[in-house]
Scaffold this motif. Structure first.
Motif, PDB file in Angstrom:
ATOM      1  N   LEU A 204       0.849  -1.175   0.000  1.00  0.00           N
ATOM      2  CA  LEU A 204       0.000   0.000   0.000  1.00  0.00           C
ATOM      3  C   LEU A 204       0.886   1.226   0.000  1.00  0.00           C
ATOM      4  N   TYR A 239      -3.475  -0.427  -1.565  1.00  0.00           N
ATOM      5  CA  TYR A 239      -3.892  -1.716  -1.016  1.00  0.00           C
ATOM      6  C   TYR A 239      -5.036  -2.315  -1.838  1.00  0.00           C
ATOM      7  N   PRO A 333      -5.811   3.565  -1.290  1.00  0.00           N
ATOM      8  CA  PRO A 333      -6.582   2.646  -0.467  1.00  0.00           C
ATOM      9  C   PRO A 333      -7.602   3.342   0.402  1.00  0.00           C
TER      10      PRO A 333
END
Length: 344
Positions: A204, A239, A333
């Motif tokens: 991420l 992510y 994310p």
């Protein structure tokens, strides 16, 4: 069965270390080894076993409360441990909008294993480590509940992952591992011997994981241990993002080696390790170990063999190297770049 007696689950330790022939590494004089953490236990595979073992011993049969997103592998591992060892589990799930929807397969597995799912809004989830918020969450949990953080990463988890490094002592010069919350990398690096180094590949974006790893090592050992670095280029946009180039790489790796590749963590690490090899980052003669921290849940693609730890499941994408193809997308994310349910 007492939760302390984890040996009754018969984990496969040490996990296998398998050499693989891959010309992208061989033509540069490199040896590639796969550290098959996914084969440790069918329900608590890979870094899940390493990170949970000492925490479960500390809980000693008390209820366990922990945190994760809608697709959290960590939640599933804790729920499975509760079923296998006979203790109650509570999962605090990010996203109160999920409460009125049918459970996805990941959360359905948690529920089937007896985990009580508590859905909270994103503001509450972000504040989960605030003492007042934590106290409110514990009020709804069984008395005496033991708290395990998101992804399982705390000082005990880091100490549990030290053995991973020790198992690789003398067997590899550099070890690649996917990084979600930092606990596995922190322990792995501490367990490696002189002259060995750990290479972390964040899954991420946000650039905060270096601080997380340092803080975890401080909590576990009182200071930094071992040699480790992070390469932030291979998160694929954030992510749970799997851009086409990463998907093509993973399918090709599966076809080359007959091994099902988990996309959100393992594929990004292998992609990054392959890119570094093609960039000439390692001198000839280097032994590279890739930590396979988990197996995928999807059905295996043609020709790929699933590991014994999971039901699921292989040429670099033509025309470019992994480093050229793995350019981050603009997707994030969410929640300021923090992991939604990362667990490595």
């Amino acid at each position: 069965m007492n939760a302390f007696d984890l040996s009754r689950l018969r984990p496969r330790l040490p996990s296998p270390l398998e050499p693989v022939e891959d010309e992208r590494f061989a033509r540069r004089g490199l040896t590639l080894l796969l550290k098959r953490e996914d084969l440790i236990h069918p329900d608590l595979p890979g870094n899940k076993w390493r990170k949970l073992a000492l925490n479960l011993r500390a809980a000693d049969g008390r209820p366990v409360l922990t945190f994760g997103g809608a697709y959290s592998n960590h939640l599933r591992a804790v729920a499975a441990a509760g079923r296998l060892l006979g203790f109650a589990t509570v999962g605090i799930v990010r996203g109160d909008e999920l409460a009125g929807r049918p459970l996805n397969p990941s959360l359905a597995r948690c529920a089937a294993d007896g985990m009580r799912l508590e859905f909270v809004n994103r503001a509450t989830y972000r504040a989960k480590n605030d003492p007042a918020t934590r106290a409110l969450l514990l009020e709804r949990a069984p008395a005496g509940a033991y708290v395990v953080p998101e992804g399982g990463s705390n000082a005990l988890a880091v100490q549990g992952c030290v053995e991973l490094g020790r198992e690789l002592a003398g067997a590899a010069d550099a070890v690649g591992v996917a990084v979600g919350t930092g606990g596995t990398l922190a322990g792995l690096a501490a367990g490696l011997g002189p002259g060995q180094r750990a290479l972390g590949f964040p899954v991420l974006k946000g650039g905060f994981l270096g601080g997380e790893v340092r803080a975890l090592q401080e909590a576990a050992f009182g200071g930094q241990r071992g040699e480790w670095t992070l390469d932030e280029r291979f998160h694929g946009g954030g992510y749970a993002r799997v851009p086409p180039a990463l998907e093509a790489f993973a399918r090709d790796f599966e076809a080359r080696h007959g091994l099902a590749i988990e996309r959100l963590y393992v594929a990004k690490m292998l992609y990054g390790l392959t890119a570094l090899a093609e960039e000439g980052a390692f001198p000839a003669g280097t032994r590279l170990a890739a930590v396979i921290t988990g197996a995928p849940d999807a059905p295996p693609s043609a020709g790929a063999r699933p590991s014994s730890a999971s039901r699921s499941d292989g040429a670099t994408p033509s025309g470019a190297s992994p480093a050229d193809r793995a350019r981050p997308s603009s997707a994030s994310p969410g929640d300021g770049g923090q992991p939604a349910d990362s667990s490595r």
